[in-house]
Design an enzyme around this catalytic site. Structure first.
Site, PDB file in Angstrom:
ATOM      1  N   GLU A 127      49.756  41.609  47.286  1.00 38.71           N
ATOM      2  CA  GLU A 127      49.819  42.456  48.525  1.00 38.71           C
ATOM      3  C   GLU A 127      47.814  42.002  48.487  1.00 38.71           C
ATOM      4  O   GLU A 127      48.154  42.317  49.524  1.00 38.71           O
ATOM      5  CB  GLU A 127      49.923  44.094  47.152  1.00 38.71           C
ATOM      6  CG  GLU A 127      50.516  44.118  46.826  1.00 38.71           C
ATOM      7  CD  GLU A 127      50.827  45.376  46.468  1.00 38.71           C
ATOM      8  OE1 GLU A 127      52.066  46.276  46.603  1.00 38.71           O
ATOM      9  OE2 GLU A 127      49.326  46.357  45.736  1.00 38.71           O
ATOM     10  N   VAL A 166      32.731  54.308  23.512  1.00 33.68           N
ATOM     11  CA  VAL A 166      32.961  53.924  22.045  1.00 33.68           C
ATOM     12  C   VAL A 166      32.705  52.908  21.692  1.00 33.68           C
ATOM     13  O   VAL A 166      32.993  51.516  22.288  1.00 33.68           O
ATOM     14  CB  VAL A 166      34.330  54.537  21.707  1.00 33.68           C
ATOM     15  CG1 VAL A 166      34.277  54.067  20.435  1.00 33.68           C
ATOM     16  CG2 VAL A 166      34.404  56.087  22.469  1.00 33.68           C
ATOM     17  N   ASP A 186      48.304  49.787  28.909  1.00 37.56           N
ATOM     18  CA  ASP A 186      47.839  48.781  28.871  1.00 37.56           C
ATOM     19  C   ASP A 186      47.684  48.085  27.656  1.00 37.56           C
ATOM     20  O   ASP A 186      48.218  47.162  26.985  1.00 37.56           O
ATOM     21  CB  ASP A 186      47.132  48.503  30.245  1.00 37.56           C
ATOM     22  CG  ASP A 186      47.862  48.447  31.393  1.00 37.56           C
ATOM     23  OD1 ASP A 186      49.094  48.857  31.761  1.00 37.56           O
ATOM     24  OD2 ASP A 186      46.623  48.367  32.333  1.00 37.56           O
ATOM     25  N   ALA A 234      51.651  50.695  35.848  1.00 40.65           N
ATOM     26  CA  ALA A 234      51.493  51.857  35.938  1.00 40.65           C
ATOM     27  C   ALA A 234      52.364  53.169  35.028  1.00 40.65           C
ATOM     28  O   ALA A 234      51.882  53.912  34.521  1.00 40.65           O
ATOM     29  CB  ALA A 234      50.556  52.228  36.886  1.00 40.65           C
TER      30      ALA A 234
END
Length: 368
Positions: free
Chosen positions: A139, A48, A269, A286
């Protein structure tokens, strides 16, 4: 459903692709494959680039127009560089599948180069800097340290993998900002026990092709900078002329409808979804995205039925971060805090549950 890719990416596991723990196909699933039972849904691979509000059509990059009655903006976020010179040019974020594959290939190339010429080690060839001490940074640092000590130690027996450095940089005085102090300390202790150099209260002042300069003045030679310092809203809403906050997130009402547009919604988000007290926006995580997406779907149904919309209420079901094999921290409702092996199994189970596709789940489980 419009997206410039024809696959869905499970972002929480991108760091495992980047550290060679999983294959790229394990965290990607064809979008069309998710909707075989929904005959009234059409997937459009496109981008878009604009909108005509009066005609209610989206302008696509291939010069086509796509009409709409209700529009849901769910374009997520992109990396933010905080104005650090050279960061956008020389650091790699971990937000897309392409980012993860790029990091994995780059890490392997650094070890191959160092194995061919050991003198490159002193020039920082196997120094790896991760910027950002949130869940992604923690992580990634833990997974890299494990990759080097478990796998590369055998793959490159003459290299002396112990000379490889994993440096985690956090501008605040603690890792894992949203977590409890005990979880933060546990994560810090675990990372340091795995030979990760954790630098708290440290800020990156410049990134170049062959070094990082800290605000303290120290210069660390490195060819690899992984940027996990945060995200900002996708710029598309500004292109569409939607009202946005200072951080670029779309201004929405309590029901997640965009201010001034009765037929436009924003989720995930990219939306500044109001918190329980209606003041601070909910974090870009999330669980917020998943719950807000389901909420807007229900509200569009209510609009079609002529019913009033409802307020979005986020239900915090806890948060987790893994630091490597049999090591994680988890905070669940009811002030339940887990760490170590138990938290690790909880983390594994939750991510398998939300991963799209049975084939992907089986492949990831076997890899783990």
């Amino acid at each position: 459903l419009v997206d410039k890719h024809d696959y869905h990416t499970f972002q929480p596991l991108l760091y495992q692709v980047a550290t060679a723990g999983l294959n790229a196909a394990d965290v990607a699933h064809p979008i069309r494959g998710l909707f075989h039972r929904q005959r009234n849904l059409h997937v459009e691979r496109a981008e878009v680039v604009g909108v005509d509000w009066d005609a209610r059509v989206l302008h696509l990059a291939d010069e086509r127009d796509l009409p709409f009655d209700q529009l849901v903006v769910a374009v997520g976020a992109v990396a933010t560089w905080f104005g650090v010179p050279g960061a956008e040019q020389h650091a790699t974020p971990l937000y897309t599948l392409e980012d993860a594959v790029r990091v994995r290939n780059h890490v392997l190339e650094r070890f191959e180069s160092a194995d061919a010429d050991h003198e490159l080690i002193d020039a920082g060839e196997v120094n790896f800097v991760i910027v950002g001490g949130g869940p992604t940074g923690v992580e990634t640092a833990g997974a890299l340290a494990e990759l080097f000590s478990v796998v590369f130690k055998r793959d490159y027996p003459t290299l002396g993998v112990g000379r490889a450095r994993v440096v985690l940089v956090e501008t605040r005085d603690a890792l894992l900002g949203p977590f409890h102090d005990s979880s933060r300390r546990a994560a810090l202790d675990t990372l340091r026990a795995r030979q990760v150099e954790v630098r708290l209260d440290e800020t990156v002042a410049e990134v170049t092709a062959d070094h990082v300069r800290f605000a303290s003045g120290e210069v660390l030679p490195t060819r690899t900078v992984i940027w996990a310092a945060g995200v900002t809203a996708n710029p598309l809403p500004a292109v569409l002329g939607l009202p946005t906050t200072r951080g670029g997130r779309v201004e929405v009402g309590p029901d997640l409808r965009v201010e001034g547009h009765d037929d436009v919604w924003a989720v995930g988000d990219v939306a500044a979804a109001p918190g329980r007290r209606g003041d601070a926006a909910l974090p870009q995580l999330a669980p917020v995205a998943m719950q807000s997406g389901a909420h807007v779907a229900r509200q569009i149904g209510r609009v079609l039925e002529g019913k009033p919309t409802q307020r979005f209420r986020f239900r915090d079901r806890g948060t987790m971060a893994t630091i490597g094999r049999r090591s994680a921290v988890a905070e669940l409702p009811g002030h339940i805090r887990l760490r170590g092996t138990l938290a690790w199994f909880a983390w594994l189970g939750l991510h398998l549950l939300y991963l799209a596709g049975l084939r992907n789940r089986l492949s990831v489980m076997l890899n783990w």
